[in-house]
Motif scaffolding. Structure first.
Motif, PDB file in Angstrom:
ATOM      1  N   LEU A 114      37.034  42.791  50.112  1.00 60.04           N
ATOM      2  CA  LEU A 114      36.741  44.053  50.799  1.00 60.04           C
ATOM      3  C   LEU A 114      35.258  44.309  51.036  1.00 60.04           C
ATOM      4  O   LEU A 114      34.881  44.779  52.109  1.00 60.04           O
ATOM      5  CB  LEU A 114      37.394  45.224  50.053  1.00 60.04           C
ATOM      6  CG  LEU A 114      38.921  45.272  50.242  1.00 60.04           C
ATOM      7  CD1 LEU A 114      39.571  46.168  49.195  1.00 60.04           C
ATOM      8  CD2 LEU A 114      39.276  45.759  51.650  1.00 60.04           C
ATOM      9  N   ILE A 164      33.733  45.186  54.764  1.00 59.90           N
ATOM     10  CA  ILE A 164      33.050  46.379  55.224  1.00 59.90           C
ATOM     11  C   ILE A 164      31.537  46.249  55.123  1.00 59.90           C
ATOM     12  O   ILE A 164      30.817  47.242  55.094  1.00 59.90           O
ATOM     13  CB  ILE A 164      33.563  47.659  54.550  1.00 59.90           C
ATOM     14  CG1 ILE A 164      33.556  47.534  53.055  1.00 59.90           C
ATOM     15  CG2 ILE A 164      34.970  47.962  54.991  1.00 59.90           C
ATOM     16  CD1 ILE A 164      34.197  48.729  52.402  1.00 59.90           C
ATOM     17  N   ILE A 191      31.322  46.968  43.273  1.00 61.12           N
ATOM     18  CA  ILE A 191      31.699  46.792  41.871  1.00 61.12           C
ATOM     19  C   ILE A 191      33.215  46.773  41.714  1.00 61.12           C
ATOM     20  O   ILE A 191      33.912  47.664  42.183  1.00 61.12           O
ATOM     21  CB  ILE A 191      31.102  47.929  41.006  1.00 61.12           C
ATOM     22  CG1 ILE A 191      29.576  47.816  41.019  1.00 61.12           C
ATOM     23  CG2 ILE A 191      31.637  47.863  39.581  1.00 61.12           C
ATOM     24  CD1 ILE A 191      28.879  48.957  40.318  1.00 61.12           C
ATOM     25  N   GLY A 192      33.684  45.733  41.075  1.00 61.43           N
ATOM     26  CA  GLY A 192      35.121  45.624  40.827  1.00 61.43           C
ATOM     27  C   GLY A 192      35.911  45.067  41.992  1.00 61.43           C
ATOM     28  O   GLY A 192      37.105  44.856  41.888  1.00 61.43           O
ATOM     29  N   GLU A 193      35.271  44.863  43.122  1.00 60.21           N
ATOM     30  CA  GLU A 193      36.000  44.438  44.311  1.00 60.21           C
ATOM     31  C   GLU A 193      35.688  43.003  44.730  1.00 60.21           C
ATOM     32  O   GLU A 193      36.368  42.448  45.588  1.00 60.21           O
ATOM     33  CB  GLU A 193      35.658  45.348  45.506  1.00 60.21           C
ATOM     34  CG  GLU A 193      35.935  46.821  45.297  1.00 60.21           C
ATOM     35  CD  GLU A 193      37.372  47.188  45.620  1.00 60.21           C
ATOM     36  OE1 GLU A 193      38.201  46.262  45.783  1.00 60.21           O
ATOM     37  OE2 GLU A 193      37.669  48.384  45.700  1.00 60.21           O
ATOM     38  N   ARG A 215      38.319  39.966  45.103  1.00 60.59           N
ATOM     39  CA  ARG A 215      39.649  40.440  44.704  1.00 60.59           C
ATOM     40  C   ARG A 215      40.751  40.157  45.713  1.00 60.59           C
ATOM     41  O   ARG A 215      41.754  39.561  45.377  1.00 60.59           O
ATOM     42  CB  ARG A 215      39.613  41.938  44.448  1.00 60.59           C
ATOM     43  CG  ARG A 215      39.341  42.173  43.024  1.00 60.59           C
ATOM     44  CD  ARG A 215      40.019  43.381  42.476  1.00 60.59           C
ATOM     45  NE  ARG A 215      39.400  43.596  41.199  1.00 60.59           N
ATOM     46  CZ  ARG A 215      39.944  43.220  40.065  1.00 60.59           C
ATOM     47  NH1 ARG A 215      41.132  42.681  40.033  1.00 60.59           N
ATOM     48  NH2 ARG A 215      39.297  43.392  38.943  1.00 60.59           N
ATOM     49  N   VAL A 216      40.582  40.624  46.921  1.00 59.48           N
ATOM     50  CA  VAL A 216      41.680  40.432  47.877  1.00 59.48           C
ATOM     51  C   VAL A 216      41.405  39.275  48.829  1.00 59.48           C
ATOM     52  O   VAL A 216      42.146  39.040  49.770  1.00 59.48           O
ATOM     53  CB  VAL A 216      41.952  41.723  48.692  1.00 59.48           C
ATOM     54  CG1 VAL A 216      42.301  42.855  47.753  1.00 59.48           C
ATOM     55  CG2 VAL A 216      40.760  42.093  49.554  1.00 59.48           C
ATOM     56  N   THR A 268      39.286  49.452  57.240  1.00 61.78           N
ATOM     57  CA  THR A 268      38.038  48.770  56.912  1.00 61.78           C
ATOM     58  C   THR A 268      37.055  48.868  58.070  1.00 61.78           C
ATOM     59  O   THR A 268      36.539  47.881  58.563  1.00 61.78           O
ATOM     60  CB  THR A 268      38.248  47.290  56.517  1.00 61.78           C
ATOM     61  OG1 THR A 268      38.945  46.621  57.563  1.00 61.78           O
ATOM     62  CG2 THR A 268      39.052  47.164  55.264  1.00 61.78           C
ATOM     63  N   GLU A 280      54.922  39.879  46.249  1.00 63.01           N
ATOM     64  CA  GLU A 280      53.708  40.503  46.769  1.00 63.01           C
ATOM     65  C   GLU A 280      53.626  42.003  46.519  1.00 63.01           C
ATOM     66  O   GLU A 280      52.555  42.580  46.515  1.00 63.01           O
ATOM     67  CB  GLU A 280      53.573  40.235  48.267  1.00 63.01           C
ATOM     68  CG  GLU A 280      52.950  38.890  48.509  1.00 63.01           C
ATOM     69  CD  GLU A 280      52.576  38.659  49.946  1.00 63.01           C
ATOM     70  OE1 GLU A 280      52.635  37.503  50.371  1.00 63.01           O
ATOM     71  OE2 GLU A 280      52.242  39.624  50.642  1.00 63.01           O
ATOM     72  N   VAL A 339      48.652  37.175  37.950  1.00 64.50           N
ATOM     73  CA  VAL A 339      47.828  38.358  38.170  1.00 64.50           C
ATOM     74  C   VAL A 339      46.413  38.125  37.654  1.00 64.50           C
ATOM     75  O   VAL A 339      46.210  37.608  36.566  1.00 64.50           O
ATOM     76  CB  VAL A 339      48.448  39.560  37.454  1.00 64.50           C
ATOM     77  CG1 VAL A 339      47.476  40.708  37.430  1.00 64.50           C
ATOM     78  CG2 VAL A 339      49.721  39.961  38.146  1.00 64.50           C
ATOM     79  N   LYS A 377      43.239  39.173  36.022  1.00 66.23           N
ATOM     80  CA  LYS A 377      42.803  40.232  35.122  1.00 66.23           C
ATOM     81  C   LYS A 377      41.338  40.538  35.374  1.00 66.23           C
ATOM     82  O   LYS A 377      40.629  39.772  35.984  1.00 66.23           O
ATOM     83  CB  LYS A 377      42.999  39.773  33.674  1.00 66.23           C
ATOM     84  CG  LYS A 377      44.456  39.805  33.254  1.00 66.23           C
ATOM     85  CD  LYS A 377      44.841  41.253  33.036  1.00 66.23           C
ATOM     86  CE  LYS A 377      45.832  41.479  31.916  1.00 66.23           C
ATOM     87  NZ  LYS A 377      45.676  40.888  30.660  1.00 66.23           N
ATOM     88  N   GLY A 378      40.941  41.675  34.829  1.00 65.16           N
ATOM     89  CA  GLY A 378      39.572  42.122  35.039  1.00 65.16           C
ATOM     90  C   GLY A 378      38.543  41.068  34.674  1.00 65.16           C
ATOM     91  O   GLY A 378      37.576  40.858  35.377  1.00 65.16           O
ATOM     92  N   GLU A 392      32.287  37.978  40.168  1.00 69.55           N
ATOM     93  CA  GLU A 392      31.277  38.921  40.633  1.00 69.55           C
ATOM     94  C   GLU A 392      29.890  38.508  40.132  1.00 69.55           C
ATOM     95  O   GLU A 392      28.926  38.473  40.901  1.00 69.55           O
ATOM     96  CB  GLU A 392      31.628  40.328  40.134  1.00 69.55           C
ATOM     97  CG  GLU A 392      30.842  41.422  40.804  1.00 69.55           C
ATOM     98  CD  GLU A 392      31.380  42.811  40.466  1.00 69.55           C
ATOM     99  OE1 GLU A 392      32.621  42.992  40.465  1.00 69.55           O
ATOM    100  OE2 GLU A 392      30.571  43.704  40.186  1.00 69.55           O
TER     101      GLU A 392
END
Ligand SMILES: Nc1nc2c(ncn2[C@@H]2O[C@H](COP(=O)(O)OP(=O)(O)OP(=O)(O)O)[C@@H](O)[C@H]2O)c(=O)[nH]1
Ligand SMILES: [Mg+2]
Lengths: 136, 571, 248
Positions: free
Chosen positions: B114, B118, B128-130, B133-134, B204, B366, B481, B483-484, B491
């Motif tokens: 993401l 953007i 942060i945190g993104e 991810r996707v 987006t 999904e 999945v 995980k963080g 990151e």
């Protein structure tokens, strides 16, 4: 006594999938609540600031990007700092079941998975807020 | 003959049907599909009386392309089986591409994370945190080089899901190709580049709609001149549908966006025949089997007619609606996830019977999280079973002539056209978006749909009917999945790489290149219709990515000059 | 520390809580309001009204920026209608008023009308006092000037700004005369979207004969999304503030 349940529906994270958030916001309004909706891409600070200023009873977080692991704890922390620890927090979107116990342990009361009916959310809020008000 | 059928039908209704209905009423008083089109009990030749075979259906590969865009369709070549992939950082994704190529997948597809989508670098506060991810995180050309290392770009077709900063990511892809010594004329693939739908569905967006339309047009124009095999834009109904639109709305809004892009290109003094042949589309395919097939057929016919009537195109390819289809993520349930395999099969079959050019089948899990390897494989196998075992690919447009399907195709086309005319009346798509018209229509549909499910007026198996024992129907565990912890590592790595890059690259050149972009931006149109007379930004963007300016840096310049878009519709 | 003390120190949570009390149980707050009235100087209140979607919230966002640059604290009350059937409300004005990062000097509160006629303006009036106590140098109230209650609310404002947009020219005559009469400043927003001549002519016609009061409502053209015309609007507001001061 509070006359109206006030809810903030917020979208932290960067994803733009707001279908669920908007449907829930509408459903809560139709259930007689006052719903504040602030749009997508909200920072954790913005969300908490809004929750405090609007003096909401509960905060619904919707996220589909997966960033909840990072962002939810931040929101809980910030809320505490600003005296909003009594605000009921629930969440929806895509949250893997592995993450749920941890999120619940930090103070997210309930995580609604995909396919949850809006009635379920309404009932949850009403029961929780009702019980909370009686206690006070 | 017609009279006779009519008479016999009446006869049947009175003598046979009536009695049955008295004894046993139908399951519902009223049958309708998701687009709220009423479904009749029985379709007969009466319902397609107005149908003119040559005018309305014709032959595959010929106007109005109702029966398909190629004369032989899947007898000649099967559709492209294209599975969405790409996550983590560039290295990880690169490995995955190589694996998929070995598996015989015929096309690559890149999903970006993401922040990239953007226009933020991995070290931005909002990232942060993104990060990763996707999709894959791309900050600079360096990441793109890693992503396609050892992947011969003249031998793959790459589809990139990127919209607002599309020009930048495409420029990076081009730069990688040039470094591989590949002639640009050999590059094949697709960029989504459909910025308008971001305001109505996917969210987006970066800049306001007008400058976004300019960037989209820059890419389209550039590709029409330099990338003959590239599909510069994939006009996407998928996200519109996933946001809650009905099939008719998906069809109408997507084509209306398409018309807006054609108009914008025309203002660059390009002839539609010079670019329209490379337009492609992207639709969702949901559960209502005939509605979906009719939608695809109606889409082809309507687009062909619109292009011919509104822009007087000559080249048949300019009228051809080629599309990619993806099964509907929002139709899948977290409850009894294996049921999703059946849904995906049904949807995939509809896409094939609707004549799709390529197809992505969703994985069963999904709705829960990122899919597991097993699930991805089942999804691909589903397509292969349809392709090689079902026999539906052996003849062209096998359902044509069905009273029901033809009548439905016609109705969908008409209703979509009604919407398009309404949008015309509002002043075109840009105005309709600014007024929030489209957004409201979609939101209403989404709300109505949800209410219907809750009232059980619409059945979702495993969700509001036929639920199993709660212990079994609870969302299952998913072993893939992320995980963080894993993500924080990506990151961190991405941030380190970025920091290093900024130290090592020639920052003077970067500054100059960024300044060149700034200069090339103006004049910025304040009003609609002001898209012409503008410099195409692709050359300056190419220069900037070449000296390793980052996505974030380039977007910052654009943000400064264009402004940022704020969500325009409340509910 | 009492709620009032906290509010006077600029505490956001306390401010929010008292506004809630005013909305929920107005009679129970009489004491607090009284204390506030004793301790504060009334704040200048700006009412912003106009048909749905003309850009009121966007305009307010720009005004907030303007006041913040001058280091003034801004309070905002954004009022939206409650549904007469369910009593619920969707409060969406904040979407357009978001700042990139929260600012201690800005307090925004969304209020639903809750279907009360006289009650709404009383609640608004008291909420303004609370924001005043919180330290606002200006309080901005936004309403869609549609219902009677909302016209009443506007009367609590010192300066009333009526926002219109091109294309509304013909609607003017049909608009609530009340709103037109009480407007101190007319804003034509979204001038990027079309001709304003027609609207201006119609505004001239209805621009009431306020000369005798010593104030002629100005017409100001803005593009809120780009921030143009805001400076002029700001100056006009300040001018009106001074005009009121001198009048007293
Ligand atoms: N083109 C253009 N659009 C504007 C302008 N000002 C606001 N808008 C857009 O108009 C829409 C409505 O703006 P708001 O600020 O929400 O209007 P509002 O009057 O507060 O709306 P309600 O509170 O719903 O009555 C948004 O999409 C804004 O981005 C402007 O000057 N020009
Ligand atoms: Mg508003």
């Amino acid at each position: 006594m509070r006359k109206k349940i006030r809810v903030l529906i917020a979208k932290p994270g960067l994803d733009g999938h707001d279908r669920g958030a908007k449907v829930v916001a509408k459903a809560l309004r139709d259930a007689g609540m006052e719903v504040i909706y602030t749009g997508i891409r909200q920072t954790t600070e913005q969300i908490v600031n809004t929750a405090i200023q609007e003096d909401v009873d509960c905060l619904g977080l919707s996220i589909l990007s997966g960033a909840h692991v990072k962002l939810f704890p931040e929101i809980v922390e910030l809320l505490k700092k600003r005296g909003g620890e009594k605000i009921l927090i629930f969440a929806g979107g895509i949250v893997p079941s592995e993450d749920i116990p941890e999120l619940e342990s930090i103070g997210i009361s309930k995580i609604f998975g995909p396919g949850t009916s809006t009635q379920e959310i309404i009932d949850f809020i009403k029961t929780q807020i009702g019980a909370d008000r009686k206690r006070r | 003959m017609k009279q006779k059928i009519k008479k016999e039908k009446k006869n049947w209704e009175e003598k046979v049907l009536k009695k049955i209905l008295e004894k046993r009423p139908e399951r519902k008083k009223h049958f309708e599909n998701y687009s709220k089109i009423k479904i009749e009990r029985l379709y007969t030749p009466e319902d397609i009386e107005g149908l003119d075979y040559l005018k309305d259906l014709g032959f595959p590969g010929n106007f109005p392309f109702t029966r398909g865009v190629q004369p032989t369709m899947y007898r000649g070549r099967l559709w492209t089986m294209r599975q969405y992939a790409g996550m983590g950082d560039a290295e990880e994704s690169n490995k995955r591409y190589k694996y998929l190529l070995k598996q015989g997948q015929t096309g690559l597809s890149v999903a970006f994370d993401l922040p990239t989508q953007i226009g933020y670098d991995s070290d931005h506060q909002l990232a942060i945190g993104e990060v990763g991810r996707v999709g894959v995180a791309i900050d600079s050309l360096q990441d793109m080089e890693v992503l396609f290392k050892g992947v011969p770009l003249d031998r793959v077709s790459t589809s990139m899901t990127i919209n607002s900063p599309c020009a930048i990511l495409l420029a990076m892809y081009i730069a990688v190709a040039e470094k591989q010594g590949i002639n640009l004329s050999k590059l094949s693939g697709t960029t989504q580049n459909d910025s308008l739908k971001e305001y109505i569905a996917r969210g987006t967006y970066i800049f306001p709609p007008l400058p976004s339309l300019r960037l989209t047009t820059d890419v389209n124009e550039y590709a029409s001149k330099h990338l003959p095999k590239w599909n510069p834009i994939s006009i996407s109904g998928y996200h519109i549908r996933e946001a809650g639109a009905t099939a008719v709305q998906e069809l109408a809004f997507t084509l209306a966006n398409g018309l807006a892009y054609v108009e914008a290109l025309k203002m660059r003094n390009l002839k539609p025949d010079d670019f329209a042949p490379r337009f492609s589309f992207f639709f969702a395919v949901h559960n209502n089997f005939f509605e979906e097939i009719a939608k695809f057929r109606a889409a082809r016919r309507l687009w062909a007619r619109l292009m011919k009537e509104r822009f007087q195109v000559q080249n048949p390819k300019s009228m051809m609606l080629r599309f990619h289809a993806q099964t509907g993520g929002s139709t899948l349930t977290a409850q009894q996830p294996d049921n999703n395999i059946a849904r995906v099969t049904l949807q995939a079959l509809a896409a094939v019977l609707g004549g799709t050019q390529s197809l992505h089948t969703n994985s069963r899990d999904e709705a829960l999280a990122l899919p597991s390897e097993d699930s991805v494989q089942i999804a691909l196998r589903t397509q292969q079973i349809i392709a090689y075992e079902s026999g539906v690919s052996d003849t062209v447009d096998p359902l044509a002539g069905s009273y029901y399907l033809e009548s439905l195709t016609d109705q969908m086309e008409k209703e979509a056209l009604t919407y398009i005319k309404r949008i015309d009346d509002l002043g075109g798509m840009l105005a309709a978006i600014e007024k929030g018209f489209i957004q409201r229509e979609i939101q209403n549909s989404a709300y109505i749909h949800q209410k219907k499910i809750e009232k059980k007026e619409e059945v979702v198996v495993g969700l509001n009917r036929f639920q199993s024992d709660p212990a079994f129907s609870a969302p299952q565990k998913n072993h893939e999945v992320r995980k963080g912890g894993v993500d924080s590592k990506i990151e961190e790595r991405q941030k380190r790489r970025l920091l290093k890059l900024k130290e090592e690259r020639d920052n003077k050149k970067v500054k100059k290149a960024l300044n060149n972009i700034k200069k090339a931006i103006h004049p910025t149109p304040l009003q609609r219709g002001g898209v012409h007379n503008q410099k195409n930004l692709m050359p300056v963007i190419l220069e900037a990515v070449g000296v390793y300016a980052t996505v974030g840096e380039i977007c910052d310049i654009l943000r400064q000059e264009f402004g940022e878009y704020r969500e325009s519709v409340s509910i | 520390m009492s709620l009032i003390e906290k509010i006077l120190q600029g505490d956001h949570k306390a401010t929010a809580k008292l506004i809630s009390k005013i909305e929920d149980e107005p009679t129970s707050t009489l004491k607090e309001i009284k204390v506030l009235e004793e301790r504060i100087v009334p704040v200048h209140t700006l009412g912003i009204t106009g048909p749905p979607g003309v850009g009121k919230s966007t305009l307010i966002a720009r005004l907030i920026e303007h006041y913040r640059e001058k280091n003034k604290k801004v309070g905002v009350l954004a009022i939206d209608p409650s549904s007469p059937f369910t009593g619920g409300a969707l409060l969406g004005d904040r979407i357009r008023m978001q700042m990139p990062s929260p600012d201690e000097g800005v307090f925004i509160r969304s209020m639903a009308t809750r279907g009360q006629l006289g009650g709404l303006s009383r609640a608004t009036n008291n909420a303004i006092k609370v924001l005043s106590g919180w330290g606002a140098d200006i309080v901005i109230v936004e309403t869609v000037g549609a219902g009677q209650a909302e016209v009443e609310v506007m009367r609590v404002a010192d300066t009333i700004v009526l926002v219109l947009s091109p294309g509304l020219g013909d609607d003017i005559q049909m608009m609530k005369a009340g709103i037109l009469e009480i407007g101190d400043i007319f804003v034509i927003n979204k001038i990027d979207q079309g001709e304003t001549g027609h609207l201006e002519r119609n505004l001239e016609l209805v621009r009431p004969g306020r000369e005798k009061e010593g104030w002629v409502p100005a017409i100001i053209k803005t593009i809120a999304i780009k921030g143009s015309g805001i400076d002029e609007l700001y100056k006009k507001i300040e001018k009106h503030r001074k005009y009121l001061k001198n009048k007293k």
